[in-house]
Design a protein around this motif. Structure first.
Motif, mmCIF file in Angstrom:
data_model
loop_
_atom_site.group_PDB
_atom_site.id
_atom_site.type_symbol
_atom_site.label_atom_id
_atom_site.label_comp_id
_atom_site.label_asym_id
_atom_site.label_seq_id
_atom_site.Cartn_x
_atom_site.Cartn_y
_atom_site.Cartn_z
ATOM 1 N N TYR A 1 0.955 -1.184 0.210
ATOM 2 C CA TYR A 1 -0.005 -0.161 -0.526
ATOM 3 C C TYR A 1 0.830 0.983 0.091
ATOM 4 C CZ TYR A 1 -5.101 -1.494 0.692
ATOM 5 O OH TYR A 1 -6.693 -1.671 0.099
ATOM 6 N N LEU A 2 2.114 1.376 0.693
ATOM 7 C CA LEU A 2 2.404 2.296 1.013
ATOM 8 C C LEU A 2 3.897 2.471 -0.281
ATOM 9 C CD1 LEU A 2 3.727 3.043 4.866
ATOM 10 C CD2 LEU A 2 1.945 4.323 2.688
ATOM 11 N N LEU A 3 4.158 0.985 -0.995
ATOM 12 C CA LEU A 3 5.719 1.407 -2.480
ATOM 13 C C LEU A 3 5.017 3.084 -3.451
ATOM 14 C CD1 LEU A 3 7.138 -0.297 -3.362
ATOM 15 C CD2 LEU A 3 5.666 -1.224 -4.830
ATOM 16 N N PHE A 4 3.754 2.898 -3.323
ATOM 17 C CA PHE A 4 3.532 4.341 -4.581
ATOM 18 C C PHE A 4 3.815 5.452 -2.899
ATOM 19 C CE2 PHE A 4 1.824 0.303 -5.823
ATOM 20 C CZ PHE A 4 2.801 -0.024 -7.090
ATOM 21 N N TYR A 5 2.575 4.975 -1.951
ATOM 22 C CA TYR A 5 2.967 6.721 -1.624
ATOM 23 C C TYR A 5 3.370 6.997 -0.910
ATOM 24 C CZ TYR A 5 0.166 9.129 2.140
ATOM 25 O OH TYR A 5 0.264 9.240 3.155
ATOM 26 N N HIS A 6 4.233 6.625 -1.080
ATOM 27 C CA HIS A 6 5.338 7.150 0.793
ATOM 28 C C HIS A 6 6.192 8.234 -0.742
ATOM 29 C CE1 HIS A 6 9.233 6.305 1.842
ATOM 30 N NE2 HIS A 6 8.475 6.939 3.368
ATOM 31 N N GLU A 7 6.260 7.980 -1.623
ATOM 32 C CA GLU A 7 7.101 8.051 -2.789
ATOM 33 C C GLU A 7 6.587 9.350 -2.500
ATOM 34 O OE1 GLU A 7 10.495 6.785 -2.223
ATOM 35 O OE2 GLU A 7 10.012 5.116 -1.113
ATOM 36 N N PHE A 8 5.214 9.844 -2.556
ATOM 37 C CA PHE A 8 4.778 10.565 -3.714
ATOM 38 C C PHE A 8 5.246 12.104 -2.258
ATOM 39 C CE2 PHE A 8 0.241 10.155 -5.379
ATOM 40 C CZ PHE A 8 0.999 8.665 -6.107
ATOM 41 N N ALA B 1 -3.056 15.531 -4.610
ATOM 42 C CA ALA B 1 -2.718 13.587 -5.125
ATOM 43 C C ALA B 1 -2.449 13.174 -3.973
ATOM 44 C CB ALA B 1 -2.266 13.552 -5.953
ATOM 45 N N LYS B 2 -1.313 13.320 -3.098
ATOM 46 C CA LYS B 2 -1.026 12.118 -2.119
ATOM 47 C C LYS B 2 -2.233 12.392 -1.076
ATOM 48 C CE LYS B 2 2.601 11.030 1.116
ATOM 49 N NZ LYS B 2 4.322 11.300 1.420
ATOM 50 N N LEU B 3 -2.440 13.942 -1.027
ATOM 51 C CA LEU B 3 -3.097 13.243 0.517
ATOM 52 C C LEU B 3 -4.954 12.600 -0.056
ATOM 53 C CD1 LEU B 3 -5.060 14.569 3.400
ATOM 54 C CD2 LEU B 3 -5.468 16.766 1.682
ATOM 55 N N SER B 4 -5.068 12.975 -0.969
ATOM 56 C CA SER B 4 -6.530 11.815 -1.721
ATOM 57 C C SER B 4 -6.444 10.803 -1.941
ATOM 58 C CB SER B 4 -6.803 12.497 -3.114
ATOM 59 O OG SER B 4 -6.732 14.097 -2.991
ATOM 60 N N TYR B 5 -4.944 10.256 -2.193
ATOM 61 C CA TYR B 5 -4.849 9.350 -2.377
ATOM 62 C C TYR B 5 -4.151 8.387 -0.480
ATOM 63 C CZ TYR B 5 -1.693 5.280 -4.145
ATOM 64 O OH TYR B 5 -0.862 4.065 -4.170
ATOM 65 N N PHE B 6 -4.212 8.661 0.260
ATOM 66 C CA PHE B 6 -4.146 8.375 1.064
ATOM 67 C C PHE B 6 -5.781 8.296 1.632
ATOM 68 C CE2 PHE B 6 -4.773 9.088 6.031
ATOM 69 C CZ PHE B 6 -3.529 8.502 6.772
ATOM 70 N N MET B 7 -6.877 9.522 1.723
ATOM 71 C CA MET B 7 -7.791 9.377 2.113
ATOM 72 C C MET B 7 -8.524 7.495 1.885
ATOM 73 S SD MET B 7 -7.880 11.632 4.480
ATOM 74 C CE MET B 7 -10.102 11.671 4.563
ATOM 75 N N ALA B 8 -8.404 7.527 -0.140
ATOM 76 C CA ALA B 8 -8.827 6.721 -0.480
ATOM 77 C C ALA B 8 -8.314 5.687 0.046
ATOM 78 C CB ALA B 8 -9.090 7.151 -1.963
ATOM 79 N N ALA B 9 -7.201 4.995 0.121
ATOM 80 C CA ALA B 9 -6.551 3.822 0.351
ATOM 81 C C ALA B 9 -6.123 3.658 1.677
ATOM 82 C CB ALA B 9 -4.900 4.243 -0.470
ATOM 83 N N MET B 10 -5.743 4.758 2.062
ATOM 84 C CA MET B 10 -4.900 4.439 3.733
ATOM 85 C C MET B 10 -5.891 3.429 4.445
ATOM 86 S SD MET B 10 -1.701 4.488 3.380
ATOM 87 C CE MET B 10 -1.676 3.889 1.621
ATOM 88 N N PHE C 1 4.221 2.450 10.962
ATOM 89 C CA PHE C 1 5.928 2.701 10.549
ATOM 90 C C PHE C 1 5.810 1.718 9.298
ATOM 91 C CE2 PHE C 1 3.856 2.066 14.768
ATOM 92 C CZ PHE C 1 4.766 3.403 15.778
ATOM 93 N N PRO C 2 6.289 2.477 8.396
ATOM 94 C CA PRO C 2 6.651 2.508 6.852
ATOM 95 C C PRO C 2 7.620 1.332 6.942
ATOM 96 C CG PRO C 2 7.321 4.498 7.125
ATOM 97 C CD PRO C 2 6.367 3.847 8.628
ATOM 98 N N SER C 3 8.199 1.031 7.560
ATOM 99 C CA SER C 3 9.513 0.413 7.698
ATOM 100 C C SER C 3 9.614 -1.287 8.396
ATOM 101 C CB SER C 3 10.869 1.206 7.942
ATOM 102 O OG SER C 3 11.043 1.424 9.140
ATOM 103 N N TYR C 4 8.532 -1.252 8.750
ATOM 104 C CA TYR C 4 7.753 -2.382 9.866
ATOM 105 C C TYR C 4 8.037 -3.389 9.049
ATOM 106 C CZ TYR C 4 3.262 -3.577 9.264
ATOM 107 O OH TYR C 4 2.454 -4.601 8.604
ATOM 108 N N GLU C 5 7.560 -3.905 7.920
ATOM 109 C CA GLU C 5 7.437 -4.723 6.715
ATOM 110 C C GLU C 5 9.580 -5.744 6.463
ATOM 111 O OE1 GLU C 5 4.243 -5.330 4.114
ATOM 112 O OE2 GLU C 5 3.215 -5.541 5.447
ATOM 113 N N TYR C 6 9.921 -4.450 6.059
ATOM 114 C CA TYR C 6 11.271 -4.431 5.701
ATOM 115 C C TYR C 6 12.302 -4.665 6.691
ATOM 116 C CZ TYR C 6 10.394 -1.622 1.670
ATOM 117 O OH TYR C 6 9.685 -1.344 0.552
ATOM 118 N N SER C 7 13.380 -5.717 6.718
ATOM 119 C CA SER C 7 14.330 -6.401 7.838
ATOM 120 C C SER C 7 14.772 -5.649 8.920
ATOM 121 C CB SER C 7 14.772 -7.173 6.919
ATOM 122 O OG SER C 7 16.102 -7.738 7.467
ATOM 123 N N LEU C 8 14.314 -5.229 9.504
ATOM 124 C CA LEU C 8 15.432 -4.580 10.255
ATOM 125 C C LEU C 8 16.767 -4.500 11.078
ATOM 126 C CD1 LEU C 8 14.451 -2.452 12.323
ATOM 127 C CD2 LEU C 8 14.553 -3.222 14.296
#
Length: 325
Positions: free
Chosen positions: A121-128, A133-142, A152-159
């Motif tokens: 879900y964050l793969l694209f949104y995080h880089e906006f 557009a980012k605000l709209s994306y957040f409201m629609a997807a998050m 915690f956007p990094s939690y699914e990556y290996s710490l």
């Protein structure tokens, strides 16, 4: 007075919390190639934008596609990209630039499935960048996303892995380093135009593959709603929308013929009603390009680099130049 102090403490607590979260994000969230892609299409004019799945990412090279035309392009495809992502990425691009064409690479399997939860879900949104557009994306997807992904956007990556690369991550972010060579591996390399070149592999080593079976009943309507929005957005901004389905190995096609035929009928009808050209290289345009397995790196249909450049050149002459006349 006590209430005022409580309010001040609460505000300070919120500020500190967000500062900590931002700091953790800054030092631990990796620099992905999506970061490069979003930076490129928002900072520089690109005439042709390509969106879609991993088959498009590894099969459509903008440089080969647009050679001799004077046009520029960028490939924004990636595995896990759904119509909702494409819609908000296009809104972002239109806030910053004025593209002429959107090539939408369609994998029917993505239309019958719902976007999964997780860091995808964050793969694209995080880089906006900060934008409407980012605000709209957040409201629609998050709201449908696991809340930990947003906080915690990094939690699914290996710490352990990210901590070992922390200094390089901070350096790249602080200096604005978008060096494409950072993403070169033993099996593929990322190019500045968004194209990922896969190195050839032995056909005998292809893993078994069974694509998602298509039926009209299985279509997730949320995907089609965003497809409609994307087409309407392009028409509103005078962007030519072109849909395509990439060629795949003949073996995969023959073993799943009924599913691919149903998908072709469904999407041919869908795009015809909306006045959108649809180039399906597994059906109507089957003979335009080879389906021999040696052109690919798996039965899914990901092309090797030489094959992708050859197909992209064909696509540019056959599709882009025709649709822009």
């Amino acid at each position: 007075m006590r209430n005022f102090r409580k309010i001040i403490r609460a505000i300070v607590c919120v500020i500190l919390t967000f500062a900590i979260l931002f700091g953790l994000d800054y030092v631990l969230y990796p620099c992905t190639f999506i970061r490069n892609d979003i930076h490129m299409v928002t900072s520089e004019q690109r005439d042709v934008i390509i969106m879609g799945t991993s088959n498009g990412k590894m099969g459509l090279d903008p440089d080969s596609m647009l050679e001799g035309t004077g046009l520029t392009g960028h490939n924004l495809c990636v595995g896990g990209e759904y119509p909702i992502d494409c819609y908000y990425m296009m809104k972002l691009i239109l806030e910053k630039q004025n593209p002429k064409v959107l090539v939408f690479e369609l994998d029917p399997g993505y239309i019958t499935t719902k976007k999964e939860e997780g860091n995808n879900y964050l793969l694209f949104y995080h880089e906006f960048p900060v934008s409407y557009a980012k605000l709209s994306y957040f409201m629609a997807a998050m709201p449908e996303c696991d809340f930990r992904t947003a906080l915690f956007p990094s939690y699914e990556y290996s710490l352990q892995y990210e901590i070992s690369h922390m200094s390089d991550t901070v350096r790249r972010k602080s200096t604005g380093d978008y060096d494409a060579s950072y993403f070169k591996g033993t099996a593929q390399e990322y190019h500045e135009n968004g194209f990922i070149e896969k190195y050839p592999v032995d056909v005998s080593k292809f893993p078994a593959y069974t694509p998602e079976q298509f039926s009209e009943e299985a279509v997730y309507q949320g995907n089609m709603e965003y497809m409609d929005k994307l087409i309407a957005l392009c028409k509103e901004h005078d962007v030519t929308f072109v849909a395509t389905t990439m060629p795949i190995p003949a073996t995969t096609l023959s073993e799943n013929w009924d599913s691919f035929e149903k998908a072709d009928q469904y999407f041919s009808d869908y795009f015809e009603v909306r006045g959108v050209p649809y180039y399906n290289f597994n059906m109507k345009y089957y003979s335009a390009y080879s389906h021999d397995a040696t052109n690919y790196v798996d039965y899914d249909g990901h092309m090797n680099g030489d094959s992708a450049r050859a197909f992209s050149k064909l696509f540019g002459e056959m599709v882009i130049q025709k649709e822009l006349k």
